[in-house]
Design a protein around this motif. Sequence first.
Motif, PDB file in Angstrom:
ATOM      1  N   GLU A  90     -23.310  22.454 -18.240  1.00  0.00           N
ATOM      2  CA  GLU A  90     -25.101  20.753 -18.014  1.00  0.00           C
ATOM      3  C   GLU A  90     -24.594  20.713 -16.150  1.00  0.00           C
ATOM      4  O   GLU A  90     -25.503  20.186 -15.628  1.00  0.00           O
ATOM      5  CB  GLU A  90     -23.555  19.580 -18.175  1.00  0.00           C
ATOM      6  CG  GLU A  90     -24.504  18.218 -18.296  1.00  0.00           C
ATOM      7  CD  GLU A  90     -25.748  18.318 -19.290  1.00  0.00           C
ATOM      8  OE1 GLU A  90     -26.744  17.650 -19.231  1.00  0.00           O
ATOM      9  OE2 GLU A  90     -25.550  18.888 -20.040  1.00  0.00           O
ATOM     10  N   ILE A  91     -23.501  21.171 -15.621  1.00  0.00           N
ATOM     11  CA  ILE A  91     -24.030  21.679 -14.454  1.00  0.00           C
ATOM     12  C   ILE A  91     -24.757  22.081 -13.888  1.00  0.00           C
ATOM     13  O   ILE A  91     -25.718  21.012 -12.754  1.00  0.00           O
ATOM     14  CB  ILE A  91     -22.366  21.512 -13.242  1.00  0.00           C
ATOM     15  CG1 ILE A  91     -22.869  21.040 -12.267  1.00  0.00           C
ATOM     16  CG2 ILE A  91     -22.147  23.503 -13.925  1.00  0.00           C
ATOM     17  CD1 ILE A  91     -21.526  22.158 -11.339  1.00  0.00           C
ATOM     18  N   GLU A 130     -28.245  19.718 -14.342  1.00  0.00           N
ATOM     19  CA  GLU A 130     -27.660  18.145 -13.979  1.00  0.00           C
ATOM     20  C   GLU A 130     -28.790  18.819 -12.288  1.00  0.00           C
ATOM     21  O   GLU A 130     -29.393  17.839 -11.663  1.00  0.00           O
ATOM     22  CB  GLU A 130     -26.782  17.869 -13.202  1.00  0.00           C
ATOM     23  CG  GLU A 130     -25.951  17.319 -15.509  1.00  0.00           C
ATOM     24  CD  GLU A 130     -24.955  16.909 -14.588  1.00  0.00           C
ATOM     25  OE1 GLU A 130     -23.998  16.848 -13.615  1.00  0.00           O
ATOM     26  OE2 GLU A 130     -24.274  16.276 -15.878  1.00  0.00           O
ATOM     27  N   ARG A 131     -28.252  19.911 -12.007  1.00  0.00           N
ATOM     28  CA  ARG A 131     -28.866  20.752 -10.761  1.00  0.00           C
ATOM     29  C   ARG A 131     -30.782  20.311 -10.467  1.00  0.00           C
ATOM     30  O   ARG A 131     -31.116  19.746  -9.970  1.00  0.00           O
ATOM     31  CB  ARG A 131     -27.951  21.786 -10.256  1.00  0.00           C
ATOM     32  CG  ARG A 131     -26.996  21.654  -9.762  1.00  0.00           C
ATOM     33  CD  ARG A 131     -26.384  20.587  -8.669  1.00  0.00           C
ATOM     34  NE  ARG A 131     -25.411  20.670  -8.101  1.00  0.00           N
ATOM     35  CZ  ARG A 131     -24.303  21.683  -7.793  1.00  0.00           C
ATOM     36  NH1 ARG A 131     -24.776  22.695  -6.918  1.00  0.00           N
ATOM     37  NH2 ARG A 131     -23.185  21.653  -7.030  1.00  0.00           N
ATOM     38  N   THR A 159     -32.782  19.719 -12.879  1.00  0.00           N
ATOM     39  CA  THR A 159     -32.824  18.284 -13.167  1.00  0.00           C
ATOM     40  C   THR A 159     -33.204  17.493 -11.506  1.00  0.00           C
ATOM     41  O   THR A 159     -34.016  16.836 -11.575  1.00  0.00           O
ATOM     42  CB  THR A 159     -32.734  17.180 -14.100  1.00  0.00           C
ATOM     43  OG1 THR A 159     -32.609  18.046 -15.555  1.00  0.00           O
ATOM     44  CG2 THR A 159     -33.260  16.147 -14.028  1.00  0.00           C
ATOM     45  N   ALA A 160     -32.605  16.888 -11.151  1.00  0.00           N
ATOM     46  CA  ALA A 160     -31.834  16.590  -9.997  1.00  0.00           C
ATOM     47  C   ALA A 160     -33.359  17.144  -8.764  1.00  0.00           C
ATOM     48  O   ALA A 160     -34.181  16.095  -7.464  1.00  0.00           O
ATOM     49  CB  ALA A 160     -30.953  16.422  -9.422  1.00  0.00           C
ATOM     50  N   ASP A 201     -35.998   7.336 -18.413  1.00  0.00           N
ATOM     51  CA  ASP A 201     -35.319   8.473 -18.716  1.00  0.00           C
ATOM     52  C   ASP A 201     -35.722   8.329 -20.656  1.00  0.00           C
ATOM     53  O   ASP A 201     -35.654   6.651 -20.831  1.00  0.00           O
ATOM     54  CB  ASP A 201     -33.905   8.010 -18.160  1.00  0.00           C
ATOM     55  CG  ASP A 201     -33.726   8.545 -17.273  1.00  0.00           C
ATOM     56  OD1 ASP A 201     -34.236  10.394 -16.937  1.00  0.00           O
ATOM     57  OD2 ASP A 201     -33.529   7.930 -16.121  1.00  0.00           O
ATOM     58  N   ARG A 212     -38.216  12.341 -17.648  1.00  0.00           N
ATOM     59  CA  ARG A 212     -36.613  12.973 -18.597  1.00  0.00           C
ATOM     60  C   ARG A 212     -35.930  12.222 -19.369  1.00  0.00           C
ATOM     61  O   ARG A 212     -35.621  11.924 -20.030  1.00  0.00           O
ATOM     62  CB  ARG A 212     -35.534  12.453 -17.650  1.00  0.00           C
ATOM     63  CG  ARG A 212     -35.953  12.639 -15.825  1.00  0.00           C
ATOM     64  CD  ARG A 212     -34.561  12.558 -14.446  1.00  0.00           C
ATOM     65  NE  ARG A 212     -34.338  11.110 -14.494  1.00  0.00           N
ATOM     66  CZ  ARG A 212     -33.924  11.044 -13.567  1.00  0.00           C
ATOM     67  NH1 ARG A 212     -34.051  11.510 -12.478  1.00  0.00           N
ATOM     68  NH2 ARG A 212     -33.232   9.709 -13.482  1.00  0.00           N
ATOM     69  N   SER A 243     -33.407  13.402 -23.344  1.00  0.00           N
ATOM     70  CA  SER A 243     -32.457  13.641 -23.165  1.00  0.00           C
ATOM     71  C   SER A 243     -32.013  15.041 -24.834  1.00  0.00           C
ATOM     72  O   SER A 243     -32.674  14.061 -25.499  1.00  0.00           O
ATOM     73  CB  SER A 243     -30.978  13.442 -22.733  1.00  0.00           C
ATOM     74  OG  SER A 243     -31.178  11.714 -23.150  1.00  0.00           O
ATOM     75  N   ARG A 284     -34.738  18.008 -22.092  1.00  0.00           N
ATOM     76  CA  ARG A 284     -33.050  19.440 -21.925  1.00  0.00           C
ATOM     77  C   ARG A 284     -32.769  19.578 -23.414  1.00  0.00           C
ATOM     78  O   ARG A 284     -32.491  18.668 -24.580  1.00  0.00           O
ATOM     79  CB  ARG A 284     -32.238  18.108 -21.442  1.00  0.00           C
ATOM     80  CG  ARG A 284     -30.553  18.372 -21.324  1.00  0.00           C
ATOM     81  CD  ARG A 284     -30.122  19.554 -20.175  1.00  0.00           C
ATOM     82  NE  ARG A 284     -29.094  19.916 -20.271  1.00  0.00           N
ATOM     83  CZ  ARG A 284     -28.763  21.046 -20.866  1.00  0.00           C
ATOM     84  NH1 ARG A 284     -29.602  22.129 -21.008  1.00  0.00           N
ATOM     85  NH2 ARG A 284     -27.749  21.155 -20.909  1.00  0.00           N
ATOM     86  N   THR A 312     -18.215  21.276 -13.245  1.00  0.00           N
ATOM     87  CA  THR A 312     -18.313  20.625 -12.749  1.00  0.00           C
ATOM     88  C   THR A 312     -17.637  20.678 -11.524  1.00  0.00           C
ATOM     89  O   THR A 312     -17.653  19.695 -10.235  1.00  0.00           O
ATOM     90  CB  THR A 312     -18.337  19.148 -13.141  1.00  0.00           C
ATOM     91  OG1 THR A 312     -19.053  19.546 -14.862  1.00  0.00           O
ATOM     92  CG2 THR A 312     -19.259  18.331 -12.693  1.00  0.00           C
TER      93      THR A 312
END
Length: 345
Positions: free
Chosen positions: A38-39, A42-43, A45-46, A63, A90, A92, A121, A189
Motif C-alpha cells: 500500500e505505501i 500511495e506514493r 498515486t500521490a 475519488d 482515483r 480504489s 487501484r 509504512t
Amino acid sequence: MASTSRRSAPAKARSAIPQVSWRDPQPAPIVLVSGPEEICAERATAGIREYLKAEDPSLEVTDLRADDYAPGTLLAVTSPSLFGEPRLVRVSGVERCSDAFLAEAVGYLAQPQEGATVILRHTGASVRGKKLLDAIRAGEGGGIEIACPAIKRDSDRYDFAAGEFSAARKRIAPTALRALVSAFADDLTELGSACQQLIADVPGDIDDRIVERYYGGRVETSAFTVADFAIAGRYGDALLALRHALASGSDPVPLVAAVASKLRTMARVAGSREPSRALAARLGMKDWQVDRARRDLVGWSQVTLGMAIHATARADAEVKGASRDPVFALERMITVIATRAPFAA
C-alpha cells in the motif's frame, strides 16, 4: 470440482504496456496500480497527482470506490467541464468492483476522455476485475502499469529504505540504515515515514547517533548491528551493542547466525575481481550485497577471515549447548572478529 476462490490473486497476464516504477510515476489515460504494497501504491498515486498539479493547478481530483459504484459516474467525472480543466480520477477497490463498474470501466478503455487520467487501484487480493486488468495489459486504453509487489524480506526492506535516501540524495551510514530498518521491521509504512522524517529534518549525512536520537525508544540493537561493528573493527562499539542486544532480550543463537551470515558472504566474495553485477548473478546475490561485502573485506586477509569463521563456528556450538556460558562465548567471538587476533584470556 471446487470453483476458484475469490481470495486467490489473479494470474498476471503478459503485459504489452509500459511498466513504470512507483518511485518515478507518470500520468497516462489509464494507470493501473497493482499489487499489495500500500505505501508504494500511495506514493505512486500521490506522485501522479503532484505531476498533474504542477502542470495545471486547476486539476480536478475525484475519488471513486469500485465496490460502491453508482452507474454512469465514471463517464460523468471524466467528461470535460465547461472550462476544460484536467481531471484526475482515483478509483480504489477494483479487486472488489461491482458489475456496473466493471462493465463501464471496460467500455471506457475503448474511448478514454481527453484530458482525464484514471488511476485504477487493484491490490491483487482477488480475481475480481481480471477482465479489466487483462484488457489494460493488452494495451486497450493506452495505459501504463505501476507494480507494487509485497515487501516482506529483510533484504527488500533494506533496499526500500536505502531507496528512500537515495531518491532524496541523502547519505546514511550502513549501520544507521540497518538500525532504522530493524526498528520498523513490522511496519513498512512506519519505516517509510521514519526515513522521510530524517530526510526532512537532518541537513547533513545521517549516522548511528542521529538514528539513536530520533528513534532510540524503539531501536533495539539488532544482531546485524553487532555484526557490522565487529567486522568493521569497532571493538568497543561491538561489545556495547552486544550487551545492549542481550539486555533487550535478544537470543544468542540469532546473534551468532547474523555474524556467520556476513562472514560467509565475505568469504564468497573475497578474491573475486568480477564486476558486482556479474558476481551477484553467479552467486545468487544482489549487487548491493556484493558491494557491501567488498567494503567489509577492507583490512581483512585470508588468515584473519579464516580465524573469524573458526571463532564463529565455535561460538555457534557453544550457544547451542556446548558451553554453560553463552554470553562469554559471544564476547570471545566478538573479540576475535573485532581485533582480528586470537583470543587472549
